[in-house]
Motif scaffolding. Structure first.
Motif, PDB file in Angstrom:
ATOM      1  N   ASN A 120       6.053   8.980   4.040  1.00  0.00           N
ATOM      2  CA  ASN A 120       5.664   8.525   2.703  1.00  0.00           C
ATOM      3  C   ASN A 120       4.239   7.986   2.630  1.00  0.00           C
ATOM      4  N   TYR A 121       3.361   8.600   3.392  1.00  0.00           N
ATOM      5  CA  TYR A 121       1.943   8.324   3.263  1.00  0.00           C
ATOM      6  C   TYR A 121       1.316   9.501   2.532  1.00  0.00           C
ATOM      7  N   GLU A 160      -3.006   6.439   2.759  1.00  0.00           N
ATOM      8  CA  GLU A 160      -2.522   5.384   1.877  1.00  0.00           C
ATOM      9  C   GLU A 160      -1.007   5.518   1.820  1.00  0.00           C
ATOM     10  N   ASN A 161      -0.341   4.433   1.505  1.00  0.00           N
ATOM     11  CA  ASN A 161       1.108   4.477   1.339  1.00  0.00           C
ATOM     12  C   ASN A 161       1.414   4.945  -0.079  1.00  0.00           C
TER      13      ASN A 161
END
Length: 167
Positions: A120-121, A160-161
């Motif tokens: 989930n990045y 980024e997440n």
């Protein structure tokens, strides 16, 4: 989340000096010449922070190719030698892994892209620019004494997440 192969870490901002290349994928042979030239020109930098680690920073800002910087990290006082450029990298969070000798470079990047998605990045991008690759920014750290025909190096992909991006 980390695995034995992938590590997520935040790295501080830094300044680097070296050579810039921009071209199409069909011209990538020229890039190897630029990288080799920067390896040979290290002594033009008075105080590189790590003379044994050459940086390769690629930005996929063209539909037919990319922009690449072959650099060495320097302090804020280092002067820019003739024909070289300075480049600033902001503080970023990266997923990192190693590409080993004998491995397929394309497969190494494919695998890291899959892992980034599973965790989930999303790849970090500068919102003011247009990119043309699923991994739009690729940073690599090479030992200077690498085998150019079968290199080993560290791969760093700024991320980024997804969850924090939605806020």
């Amino acid at each position: 989340m980390e695995s034995s192969r992938y590590i997520v870490k935040k790295l501080p901002a830094y300044r680097a000096i070296g050579l810039k290349w921009e071209g199409a994928y069909s011209e990538v042979a020229q890039l190897k010449e630029v990288i080799n030239e920067m390896t040979l020109r290290i002594d033009e930098l008075k105080n590189p922070l790590d003379r044994n680690t050459q940086l390769g920073l690629s930005y996929h800002l063209r539909p037919d190719g990319f922009v690449h910087y072959s650099l060495f990290e320097v302090n804020e006082f280092e002067e820019i030698p003739p024909g070289m450029v300075e480049f600033y990298v902001p503080e970023l969070t990266y997923v990192t892994t190693h590409h080993d000798k004998g491995e397929n470079i394309g497969q190494s990047y494919s695998d890291i892209g899959i892992w980034i998605s599973k965790m989930n990045y999303i790849p970090y991008v500068d919102a003011s620019k247009t990119y043309y690759d699923p991994l739009p920014i690729k940073h690599e750290r090479y030992p200077r004494d690498r085998d150019l025909s079968d290199p080993h190096f560290e791969i760093l992909i700024p991320i980024e997440n997804v969850i924090s991006k939605k806020k």
